[in-house]
Structures are given as structure tokens and as C-alpha cells.
Design a protein around this motif. Structure first.
Motif, PDB file in Angstrom:
ATOM      1  N   ALA A 181      -6.238  -0.507   5.337  1.00 39.02           N
ATOM      2  CA  ALA A 181      -5.563  -1.805   5.226  1.00 39.02           C
ATOM      3  C   ALA A 181      -5.914  -2.478   3.907  1.00 39.02           C
ATOM      4  CB  ALA A 181      -5.950  -2.703   6.403  1.00 39.02           C
ATOM      5  N   ARG A 182      -7.167  -2.343   3.492  1.00 39.71           N
ATOM      6  CA  ARG A 182      -7.579  -2.940   2.214  1.00 39.71           C
ATOM      7  C   ARG A 182      -6.886  -2.245   1.040  1.00 39.71           C
ATOM      8  NH1 ARG A 182      -8.455  -7.469   0.480  1.00 39.71           N
ATOM      9  NH2 ARG A 182      -9.688  -7.868   2.358  1.00 39.71           N
ATOM     10  N   VAL A 183      -6.750  -0.930   1.124  1.00 37.35           N
ATOM     11  CA  VAL A 183      -6.048  -0.190   0.068  1.00 37.35           C
ATOM     12  C   VAL A 183      -4.607  -0.676  -0.046  1.00 37.35           C
ATOM     13  CG1 VAL A 183      -5.144   2.081  -0.574  1.00 37.35           C
ATOM     14  CG2 VAL A 183      -7.506   1.865   0.226  1.00 37.35           C
ATOM     15  N   LEU A 184      -3.942  -0.816   1.101  1.00 42.99           N
ATOM     16  CA  LEU A 184      -2.548  -1.275   1.089  1.00 42.99           C
ATOM     17  C   LEU A 184      -2.438  -2.705   0.556  1.00 42.99           C
ATOM     18  CD1 LEU A 184      -1.355   0.158   4.533  1.00 42.99           C
ATOM     19  CD2 LEU A 184      -0.677   0.964   2.267  1.00 42.99           C
ATOM     20  N   TYR A 185      -3.354  -3.558   0.984  1.00 41.92           N
ATOM     21  CA  TYR A 185      -3.296  -4.962   0.565  1.00 41.92           C
ATOM     22  C   TYR A 185      -3.506  -5.084  -0.945  1.00 41.92           C
ATOM     23  CZ  TYR A 185      -4.057  -9.996   0.598  1.00 41.92           C
ATOM     24  OH  TYR A 185      -3.948 -11.348   0.356  1.00 41.92           O
ATOM     25  N   GLU A 186      -4.482  -4.358  -1.469  1.00 41.30           N
ATOM     26  CA  GLU A 186      -4.759  -4.416  -2.900  1.00 41.30           C
ATOM     27  C   GLU A 186      -3.612  -3.831  -3.717  1.00 41.30           C
ATOM     28  OE1 GLU A 186      -7.204  -6.044  -4.201  1.00 41.30           O
ATOM     29  OE2 GLU A 186      -8.113  -6.496  -2.253  1.00 41.30           O
ATOM     30  N   SER A 187      -2.737  -3.066  -3.053  1.00 45.35           N
ATOM     31  CA  SER A 187      -1.572  -2.509  -3.740  1.00 45.35           C
ATOM     32  C   SER A 187      -0.335  -3.392  -3.569  1.00 45.35           C
ATOM     33  CB  SER A 187      -1.276  -1.104  -3.213  1.00 45.35           C
ATOM     34  OG  SER A 187      -2.388  -0.253  -3.438  1.00 45.35           O
ATOM     35  N   GLY A 188      -0.520  -4.559  -2.962  1.00 43.52           N
ATOM     36  CA  GLY A 188       0.565  -5.531  -2.875  1.00 43.52           C
ATOM     37  C   GLY A 188       1.283  -5.615  -1.547  1.00 43.52           C
ATOM     38  N   PHE A 189       0.786  -4.902  -0.518  1.00 42.38           N
ATOM     39  CA  PHE A 189       1.448  -4.912   0.787  1.00 42.38           C
ATOM     40  C   PHE A 189       0.641  -5.775   1.761  1.00 42.38           C
ATOM     41  CE2 PHE A 189       2.071  -0.719  -1.224  1.00 42.38           C
ATOM     42  CZ  PHE A 189       3.414  -0.863  -1.547  1.00 42.38           C
ATOM     43  N   GLN A 190       1.287  -6.806   2.337  1.00 40.41           N
ATOM     44  CA  GLN A 190       0.560  -7.767   3.158  1.00 40.41           C
ATOM     45  C   GLN A 190       0.880  -7.662   4.645  1.00 40.41           C
ATOM     46  OE1 GLN A 190       0.822 -11.765   1.663  1.00 40.41           O
ATOM     47  NE2 GLN A 190       0.523 -11.141  -0.465  1.00 40.41           N
ATOM     48  N   ASN A 191       1.965  -6.988   5.010  1.00 37.80           N
ATOM     49  CA  ASN A 191       2.357  -6.926   6.413  1.00 37.80           C
ATOM     50  C   ASN A 191       3.221  -5.690   6.668  1.00 37.80           C
ATOM     51  OD1 ASN A 191       5.040  -7.680   5.542  1.00 37.80           O
ATOM     52  ND2 ASN A 191       4.285  -9.805   5.448  1.00 37.80           N
ATOM     53  N   ILE A 192       3.671  -5.542   7.908  1.00 35.67           N
ATOM     54  CA  ILE A 192       4.449  -4.364   8.299  1.00 35.67           C
ATOM     55  C   ILE A 192       5.758  -4.288   7.523  1.00 35.67           C
ATOM     56  CG2 ILE A 192       5.669  -3.275  10.222  1.00 35.67           C
ATOM     57  CD1 ILE A 192       3.541  -4.335  12.097  1.00 35.67           C
ATOM     58  N   ASP A 193       6.410  -5.438   7.342  1.00 41.69           N
ATOM     59  CA  ASP A 193       7.688  -5.445   6.626  1.00 41.69           C
ATOM     60  C   ASP A 193       7.521  -4.934   5.194  1.00 41.69           C
ATOM     61  OD1 ASP A 193       8.950  -6.430   8.855  1.00 41.69           O
ATOM     62  OD2 ASP A 193       8.858  -8.530   8.220  1.00 41.69           O
ATOM     63  N   ASP A 194       6.431  -5.337   4.538  1.00 40.70           N
ATOM     64  CA  ASP A 194       6.179  -4.868   3.176  1.00 40.70           C
ATOM     65  C   ASP A 194       6.027  -3.353   3.131  1.00 40.70           C
ATOM     66  OD1 ASP A 194       6.213  -7.474   2.345  1.00 40.70           O
ATOM     67  OD2 ASP A 194       4.036  -7.670   2.131  1.00 40.70           O
ATOM     68  N   VAL A 195       5.312  -2.814   4.110  1.00 42.20           N
ATOM     69  CA  VAL A 195       5.088  -1.368   4.161  1.00 42.20           C
ATOM     70  C   VAL A 195       6.403  -0.637   4.395  1.00 42.20           C
ATOM     71  CG1 VAL A 195       3.968   0.500   5.447  1.00 42.20           C
ATOM     72  CG2 VAL A 195       2.698  -1.599   4.936  1.00 42.20           C
ATOM     73  N   GLU A 196       7.201  -1.143   5.328  1.00 45.79           N
ATOM     74  CA  GLU A 196       8.485  -0.503   5.638  1.00 45.79           C
ATOM     75  C   GLU A 196       9.410  -0.524   4.426  1.00 45.79           C
ATOM     76  OE1 GLU A 196      11.872  -0.598   9.168  1.00 45.79           O
ATOM     77  OE2 GLU A 196      10.662  -2.392   8.781  1.00 45.79           O
ATOM     78  N   THR A 197       9.443  -1.648   3.721  1.00 44.34           N
ATOM     79  CA  THR A 197      10.302  -1.781   2.548  1.00 44.34           C
ATOM     80  C   THR A 197       9.873  -0.823   1.436  1.00 44.34           C
ATOM     81  OG1 THR A 197      10.704  -4.111   3.074  1.00 44.34           O
ATOM     82  CG2 THR A 197      11.171  -3.407   0.813  1.00 44.34           C
TER      83      THR A 197
END
Length: 717
Positions: free
Chosen positions: A669-685
Motif C-alpha cells: 500500500a505504501r509503494v502504491l501511495y508513493e507512486s500517486g495512487f490513493q484509493n481503489i479507483d486510482d488503482v483501477e484507472t
């Protein structure tokens, strides 16, 4: 006695015959003769691996064939999983139209788990069973067969009172229910059988002969023989171990502490590695990769190196996945030696050719190094000898002098296990059960409570005179802290707070301390709430080390406004206990501030498993605070639901949405957040390719499968 002759449906008999079990062991035959299949209560006090579980299975299946439902109570979650997996094999038995259904419940303590009622066999810990009773779970009254595994744990100061009260309530709720109690051989099995109104099957028979002996000098002195051990190294325990391996056996080594476990496993590794064949060594490398994948601390690499050599250590400081890897590696005969604390002997089915008890003394914080009980030794020794695999089993205690050899024979090998005594007779043990008994409607007056308590094992052994004063103290406490309303001659009525405390499965003292603490707090921060949690008797605390005092005192001075009820440093005992609370709170604070597990384990000298235990208990208690915050007459902070989630995952607030994705823990989760993704919608997009580059292809597939499933659920809603 043959399986085919038993009064059971043909499908049940064929299930066992097809699996290779055609004839019962002598103690099993005795249990049948004692009325096991006629619905009579039975207590089987027989050695490990002598077929106790089969007795439970036969009774449960007979009951289910007549439309009944079975509850299987175990002391440990690991044992619950083991039994659940075993009972799922019954799905092929055709005594139910849709097959025999099995459920397991070991988790949250404030849910009814009504869905479990659709199962024919429910496996649960004693604590979970108690909570199901407190939550008035409807299917509990439908139980027709109750199996109590390890019933001798009535003797445990920690688990015994809950097991005892739970059994007493079940007997009150289902007076016609059959009880099958399974126990190690104890000194007063008849006492327990009388309490349960059960037929007693007591036996020392084992399917694999057990030889018990003491090593001293040049070999093992068994009761009637002597076995010389070649001195291949300068360590006698290693020599005994190598002798086992040279005969194609496996070995369990019991040590007195975690540190000694790890130390001996590391010492044994190089010499055991020399005995491994190339095929085994190659298979062990796969286990090593799994251990490294599922670990985050220094202990991971120590365990991996030991396993590479065919040795492992096993204790509560390991994380759950590591424990499972070790257990399965031993069952598959890849790991040849496990060095363990005594906890392994009590809970898991891991027999070996030889058991070595390196140290028969254990540290007691009040008395120093103390000899272990005979019952504990018998549990360890009982792990020697794998049925149908070993021609015999050997248990060996290591001695340091000739006088000690005589003492060990007298005090352990030739000794009978101690009597089991109830541990119910203290306010700490009774407080929560007095409240739950009133909330549950079993009793509402002093006389009613004493009548119920008269059915306990404590009363069976001691009468109720000593309990009356303790019950009165509990009632006074519960009234004083607004959990019961004293209505004089009409008895006691639970308040909203009292009902909530019982449902949440927390100690009433914990609830009282939390309420009082929040009232005293100057202002509330994460630390304030964590300290409140750590003040409760439900929380496990870290030990203080001499080097801790200065740093903790500085921390207290810096954060004095956030801490609750700081005692005077001149009250030494109170202040030391307070510092232990603070130390534990700071560990949990490090966890939710995303300090690495490696950092936490080093700083506090704990294992990965310990970190998750501390965080898990704190999460449960924070959930209790969240629920208690709904009470109308108390002002509470609104940060507890978020803090509860942070405790569950070990995260800062900004990761709260990302960890809702299955497979995404604190690190990813920290890796994703530091890459600019804050929630499920961001990841899906972002799409599969982008996320794959960050977390790898296998996990990315699982992530998008989970997102797809969540989207489908949204559409249905």
C-alpha cells in the motif's frame, strides 16, 4: 472390536474401513462399551496418539445421522484449523442429503455467527464458544453432541475459568446433550468424570510403544535397558539427536525458552545438514524461499538458514505462515528436527521418533527457574512415536549428574500426573462470568448466581462457601461501575453498558478503566487511546529491561499530557507497571506509524508473531472503544474506527483505502501511495500494466480480480 460391528450407519463404517481403519484400539473399544454410541457422556483420559479424536468422530457422526448437530471445542486456533480440515473429509459420507457440512469459528468475539448453524459440525475455541453463548446465538440450543478437547486445561489459570463456565452453561442450556471430554492422563480424571456425569475411560495403552529414559554420561538409561550413544560432537544433546537421524527417525527437542530454542537449532544445523540426501536438500530450498517471502525481520533469515540445514525452531514469536511452513515441512519429513518451547507439545499433532527434553526447568517471573509439572512432561513425552510409521518412540531427558538421573526417574518418568484443580475461585476469574451469566439470563439474583455456581467444577471440588464472598465482590464492582442495576429483592438487571461489555467479550475491569481514563484525559491523541488499551487487563504487556527505564521516563515527561493517570515514581510497583504499559503502547504506536517489523522486533526484542499479537489485541480493544462510544451518556472521541483499522494493518491514515484491496498490505500500500495512487479507483484507472510494474504480475492479477468482484457487488446493491 471391529469397525464393521459398530452400531453406526453403513456409510460411516465404510468410510473408516476404506481409509484403512478396521479395528479399534483397546481404549476405543472400552469407550464404546461405556456407552459412547448410546448417547452417554464419556471422559477419555488416554495418552497422545491413542485415538481420542476417533472417539469424538464416532459420537458426532452417530448424532448427525439421527439429525443432531455437534460442537467441537478446542483450546487453540491452530488446533481448530487442524480439526476443521480433518472433519471436512466427512463430506463424502452419505448420511446427509447434501453431505456433512463443517464450519469453524475462532475470530471476532462480538458476532453471533448465526450462519454457522447451517453446519453439522462446528469447531470453535472455548473463548469463541463462550462469546457465542453471550451473544445468544440461536443454534447453540440445537447442539446434541459436545466434544471438549484437552479438558485437562481446566487446570490453566488463563484458559481454565472460561472453559469451566462455558461447559457449565452448555450443560445448563442443553441438559440432554452428550458430552465427550478428551484429556491427557491426569491424577484425578475420576473427579472430572463425576462432574460431567460421564463414564470414565482411563488407560496408558499406546499404539506405539513409548520408552522413557534419562541421558547421562555415555548413553540413555531406560527403565529396563541402556542404550549407548556415540560421542560424535562435544554436545550430548546433539549426539542423541544424531543417533535418532542415523536410524531414519525425526526428532523434537524441547527447550525452556525461545532464545535457547533458536540457539540449539542454529547449533544443530551444520551437523544435521551433513546427514541430508540431495533430494531432501533441494526440497528444503523451496521452503527457504517461502520463509523469506513471508518474513520481515531478522528471525526470518535465522529460520531460513536453519531450515536449509533440515532443522527448525518453533515458538509463539514466529508469524503464523512461518509456523505452518515448519509444521508442514516436518510432516513431509523434509525438516528432520524441530526445537520448540513446550507450547508445541500441548497443541499440535507433530509426533516424532524421539523427543529430547533438554531442560526440564522453566522460568517463572516470581520464583526463577522452576521444574515443569509432570503433566507438561507427559505431554512432551507423548509426542514420541509416530503411529504406523515408527516401531517405537523414545523420550529422553538430559541429566547433568548421577543424582539428577535418580531424581528425574522419580519425579517424572515414574511419577503420576498432577491432579486437575479449578482456577475459578478469584475475582479476576469470576468478574466477567458473573456479568455474562446475568446478561445471558441464566441467573439474576445472588441466590440464582450461587445456584449456577454450584454446578461448576470448582463447586464440585470445594463447595460454594468460598465462592459466595467472591461473587459478592464481583457484584459490588459491577454495580459501582454502572454495569448492573441493583434492584434489591428483585435482583440485578444489566445496564446498556453491562450488556455491551458482555457482548464485546472484554473484562468489565477493562471497560471501567477505559471509561475512567477518558474522563481523566486532558486531551485525546492516538497515544492516549493506545495507553488506555494497554492499561486494561485484557492487554498483554512487554517486560521491562533495565536499559528501558531512562528512555521511558524521558518519554513520559515529554508526553505527560497524553498519558492517563500517571502514578508517583515513588510507588515503585505501580510505576513499573505503568512503564510497562507505556512501553507496550509505544510499540503499537510504532506499528501504526509504519515502522518496519524488523525495526520493531529489534527495538523491543520480540518476534514477528508477538508484534501481530500485540497489534491484534489492541485492535480488538479499540473496536470495543468504538462500540462503547455509541453509549449516549459518555463523550467519546470519533477517531477510534480509523485507529482500529490502522491497528489491523499497521498503517498511517492515508493508506486506509488502499488496504481494502485484497492482497495489499502495509508495505505494498505504501509503494502504491508513493507512486500517486490513493484509493481503489486510482488503482483501477492506472490499469494492469502500471500496477504490475509496481507490485509484480501475480499480485496485480489478484488485485484486479478483487476490484472486479467489488464492482459487481456494487452493481447488485
Amino acid at each position: 472390536m471391529l469397525i464393521k460391528s459398530l452400531d453406526l450407519p453403513a456409510d460411516v463404517r465404510n468410510f473408516y474401513i476404506d481409509s484403512g481403519i478396521e479395528e479399534l484400539y483397546p481404549p476405543q473399544s472400552e469407550a464404546i462399551e461405556s456407552g459412547l454410541l448410546n448417547g452417554w457422556n464419556v471422559l477419555a483420559a488416554i495418552p497422545t496418539a491413542s485415538g481420542k479424536t476417533l472417539l469424538a468422530e464416532l459420537a458426532m457422526l452417530k448424532s448427525i445421522s439421527k439429525g443432531g448437530k455437534a460442537l467441537y471445542i478446542v483450546p487453540l486456533r491452530a488446533l481448530a484449523s487442524e480439526k476443521y480440515n480433518r472433519f471436512r473429509e466427512f463430506s463424502s459420507i452419505g448420511i446427509k442429503e447434501n453431505g456433512i457440512r463443517v464450519g469453524i469459528s475462532t475470530g471476532d468475539f462480538d458476532y453471533r455467527d448465526e450462519w454457522l448453524g447451517s453446519n453439522d459440525i462446528i469447531v470453535a475455541t472455548s473463548e469463541k464458544t463462550d462469546s457465542l453463548l453471550r451473544n445468544r446465538t440461536s443454534w447453540m440450543s440445537d447442539i446434541t453432541t459436545i466434544v471438549v478437547d484437552e479438558v485437562h486445561l481446566l487446570n490453566s489459570a488463563n484458559r481454565g475459568p472460561t472453559l469451566e463456565i462455558t461447559l457449565t452453561k452448555l450443560m445448563e442450556l442443553n441438559p440432554e446433550c452428550q458430552i465427550i471430554a478428551l484429556s491427557a492422563t491426569v491424577g484425578n480424571a475420576g473427579d472430572i468424570a463425576d462432574w460431567l456425569d460421564a463414564g470414565l475411560v482411563i488407560s496408558e495403552w499406546r499404539p506405539t510403544t513409548l520408552h522413557e529414559g534419562v541421558f547421562y554420561g555415555s548413553g540413555i538409561d531406560f527403565r529396563n535397558s541402556f542404550k549407548a550413544i556415540e560421542a560424535r560432537t562435544d554436545d550430548s544433546s546433539l549426539n542423541v539427536l544424531l543417533d535418532t537421524l542415523s536410524d531414519d527417525g525425526q526428532c523434537l527437542v524441547f527447550e525452556s525458552s525461545r532464545r535457547n530454542c533458536v540457539g540449539f537449532a542454529k547449533k544443530a544445523g551444520p551437523v544435521v545438514a551433513e546427514t541430508l540426501d540431495p533430494e531432501t536438500s533441494k526440497a528444503l530450498e523451496d521452503l527457504v524461499l517461502q520463509i523469506i517471502e513471508f518474513g520481515e525481520s531478522d528471525i526470518t533469515y535465522s529460520l531460513a538458514e536453519c531450515v536449509r540445514n533440515g532443522v527448525a525452531f518453533h515458538h509463539a514469536g514466529l508469524n503464523v505462515k512461518h509456523r505452518r511452513i515448519v509444521e508442514n515441512g516436518f510432516k513431509d519429513n523434509l525438516i528432520k528436527v524441530i526445537c520448540s518451547t513446550p507450547t508445541l507439545a500441548a497443541g499440535l499433532n507433530l509426533p516424532a521418533r524421539r523427543v529430547i527434553v533438554r531442560n526440564y526447568k522453566r522460568y517463572d517471573p516470581n520464583f526463577g527457574m522452576e521444574p515443569i509439572p509432570v503433566l507438561d512432561y507427559k505431554q512432551m513425552a507423548g509426542r514420541a512415536g509416530r503411529p504406523h510409521l515408527d516401531p517405537y518412540g523414545e523420550s529422553v531427558i538430559m541429566a547433568r549428574s548421577e543424582d539428577e538421573v535418580k531424581s528425574l526417574f522419580a519425579n517424572y518418568i515414574h511419577a503420576d500426573a498432577e491432579d486437575i484443580t479449578s482456577k475459578l475461585g478469584t475475582e479476576n476469574a469470576l468478574r466477567t462470568h458473573v456479568l455474562s451469566t446475568i446478561v445471558h439470563g441464566i441467573a439474576g439474583t445472588r441466590d440464582g448466581l450461587m445456584s449456577f455456581m454450584g454446578s461448576t467444577f470448582f463447586a464440585h471440588q470445594n463447595g460454594t462457601d468460598d465462592l459466595k464472598a467472591i461473587v459478592d465482590e464481583c457484584l459490588d464492582f459491577l454495580v459501582e461501575h454502572r454495569m448492573l442495576d441493583d434492584q434489591g429483592d428483585k435482583g440485578f438487571v444489566p445496564t446498556s453498558l453491562g450488556k455491551m461489555v458482555t457482548t464485546l467479550y472484554i473484562d468489565p475491569l477493562s471497560a471501567a478503566l477505559i471509561v475512567e481514563g477518558l474522563e481523566k484525559a486532558r486531551y485525546v491523541t492516538d497515544l492516549t487511546l493506545l495507553h488506555l488499551v494497554c492499561r486494561t487487563p485484557d492487554m498483554r504487556l512487554l517486560y521491562l529491561r533495565s536499559k528501558d527505564y531512562e528512555g521511558l521516563n524521558d518519554f513520559v515527561i515529554e508526553h505527560k499530557d497524553e498519558l492517563v493517570d500517571i502514578p508517583s515514581p515513588f510507588k515503585a510497583t505501580d510505576y513499573e507497571f505503568f512503564l510497562a504499559e507505556v512501553k507496550t503502547a509505544v510499540l503499537v504506536l510504532d506499528w501504526i506509524n509504519e515502522r518496519s517489523v524488523e525495526y520493531i522486533t529489534r527495538k523491543y526484542n520480540v518476534g514477528e508473531g508477538d508484534v501481530h499479537v500485540f497489534a491484534g489485541i489492541a485492535c480488538w480493544l479499540m473496536h470495543a472503544i468504538s462500540v462503547l462510544s455509541t453509549l449516549p451518556d459518555i463523550k467519546w472521541p470519533d477517531v477510534t474506527p480509523l485507529l482500529e483499522k490502522r491497528l489491523q494493518y499497521g498503517i498511517r491514515p492515508e493508506l486506509k483505502d488502499l488496504v481494502d484491496i485484497r492482497g495489499i498490505g502495509r508495505s505494498r500500500a505504501r509503494v502504491l501511495y508513493e507512486s500517486g495512487f490513493q484509493n481503489i479507483d486510482d488503482v483501477e484507472t492506472a490499469g494492469m500494466d502500471t500496477i504490475t510494474a509496481l507490485i509484480g504480475p501475480n499480485l496485480a492479477i489478484k488485485v484486479f480480480d478483487d476490484i472486479s468482484m467489488k464492482n459487481k457487488m456494487k452493481v447488485k446493491v
